[in-house]
Design a protein around this motif. Structure first.
Motif, PDB file in Angstrom:
ATOM      1  N   ALA A 177       0.844  -1.196   0.000  1.00 31.17           N
ATOM      2  CA  ALA A 177       0.000   0.000   0.000  1.00 31.17           C
ATOM      3  C   ALA A 177       0.876   1.242   0.000  1.00 31.17           C
ATOM      4  CB  ALA A 177      -0.921   0.007   1.220  1.00 31.17           C
ATOM      5  N   ARG A 178       0.459   2.240  -0.752  1.00 31.06           N
ATOM      6  CA  ARG A 178       1.186   3.500  -0.830  1.00 31.06           C
ATOM      7  C   ARG A 178       0.216   4.670  -0.722  1.00 31.06           C
ATOM      8  NH1 ARG A 178       4.808   0.954   0.395  1.00 31.06           N
ATOM      9  NH2 ARG A 178       6.739   0.439  -0.722  1.00 31.06           N
ATOM     10  N   GLY A 179       0.410   5.492   0.307  1.00 28.36           N
ATOM     11  CA  GLY A 179      -0.343   6.726   0.457  1.00 28.36           C
ATOM     12  C   GLY A 179      -1.841   6.555   0.574  1.00 28.36           C
ATOM     13  N   ASN A 182      -2.608   8.723   4.396  1.00 28.84           N
ATOM     14  CA  ASN A 182      -1.251   8.627   3.862  1.00 28.84           C
ATOM     15  C   ASN A 182      -0.456   7.485   4.493  1.00 28.84           C
ATOM     16  OD1 ASN A 182       0.695   9.533   2.033  1.00 28.84           O
ATOM     17  ND2 ASN A 182       1.714  10.769   3.590  1.00 28.84           N
ATOM     18  N   ASP A 192       1.605   4.039   4.307  1.00 27.91           N
ATOM     19  CA  ASP A 192       2.425   3.176   3.459  1.00 27.91           C
ATOM     20  C   ASP A 192       2.716   1.880   4.226  1.00 27.91           C
ATOM     21  OD1 ASP A 192       2.606   5.241   1.592  1.00 27.91           O
ATOM     22  OD2 ASP A 192       4.522   5.954   2.382  1.00 27.91           O
ATOM     23  N   ARG A 245       4.086  -2.561   3.641  1.00 33.59           N
ATOM     24  CA  ARG A 245       4.364  -3.760   2.860  1.00 33.59           C
ATOM     25  C   ARG A 245       4.307  -4.957   3.803  1.00 33.59           C
ATOM     26  NH1 ARG A 245       7.227  -5.059  -1.865  1.00 33.59           N
ATOM     27  NH2 ARG A 245       7.871  -2.880  -2.106  1.00 33.59           N
ATOM     28  N   GLY A 257      -4.647   6.804  -2.767  1.00 29.21           N
ATOM     29  CA  GLY A 257      -3.597   5.831  -2.580  1.00 29.21           C
ATOM     30  C   GLY A 257      -3.761   4.595  -3.459  1.00 29.21           C
TER      31      GLY A 257
END
Length: 226
Positions: free
Chosen positions: A10-12, A25, A27, A29, A62
């Motif tokens: 996941a990013r942002g 926001n 982030d 893994r 995101g």
């Protein structure tokens, strides 16, 4: 039990509810076969993040991939890969059922044989009395019963919300040890707790950005009937 677990990237990512921002926001893994813990105080969106990562809550910003499946476009596939054992609200054992009724219901829904449920009980170290009401079980036994019933079908990922709620030190140790054992099968175990356990876990911290917990049911994705 030998499972090919899911990966999560996941990013942002950001989620909002009717009362404002739930989390923002973020982030993260998570590697396949990991025990991951979303941690933070109440009101930081722990449950909502688990809902989002399992394809059950729509994000407003995101990017999320679960073993290559991009959300929200492939949320149906993600929901089939990642199953909720306990995910509040909406995914909890009925406390008025007896253990045997909970087992029968899960077998009917998932089609797993009784031998798979027995194996899951052994893996998690539980042996509940079939005649006992679910609500009368000790808190750690009730939690692990829910986990075992879901794990019996060997999903690629499993979600366990509020692991440490209502547990003393002994119960927390037992629960985390059992969840580590489950991750040892290769299954990805996504959890939430106020504080993470010691040891080899992937910690996903959430800051206290809001002082309330917006109701995520208003933005839940539709659950597919399996």
């Amino acid at each position: 039990m030998d499972v090919d677990g899911v990966s999560v990237l996941a990013r942002g990512i950001t989620a909002r509810g009717p009362e404002g921002t739930v989390f923002e926001n973020v982030d993260l893994r998570v590697n396949p076969g990991s025990l991951a813990v979303v941690c933070g105080p109440g009101g930081t969106g722990r449950t909502s993040l688990l809902l989002a990562l399992s394809g059950r809550l729509r994000l407003v910003a995101g990017h999320v991939e679960v073993s290559g499946h991009v959300l929200p476009a492939q949320a149906r596939a993600v929901r089939r890969l990642v199953l909720p054992a306990r995910l509040r609200p909406g995914y909890e054992l009925e406390e008025r059922h007896r253990v045997r009724e909970a087992v029968a219901e899960r077998r009917l829904i998932s089609g797993v044989p009784i031998s798979s449920i027995a194996d899951a009980f052994d893996l998690l170290g539980i042996d509940p009395n079939a005649s006992s009401l679910v609500g009368e079980l000790a808190a750690d036994e009730r939690l692990l019963l829910a986990v075992a019933l879901t794990a019996a079908s060997a999903p690629a990922g499993i979600v366990v919300d509020d692991v440490d709620v209502g547990l003393g030190a002994t119960g927390r140790s037992r629960a985390w040890a059992a969840l580590r054992g489950l991750a040892g099968t290769g299954m990805t175990v996504l959890t939430s707790a106020t504080d993470p356990p010691f040891g080899d876990v992937e910690v996903i911290p959430l800051p206290a950005q809001v002082t309330h917990r917006p109701t995520p049911t208003l933005v839940l994705e539709r659950e597919e009937i399996r």
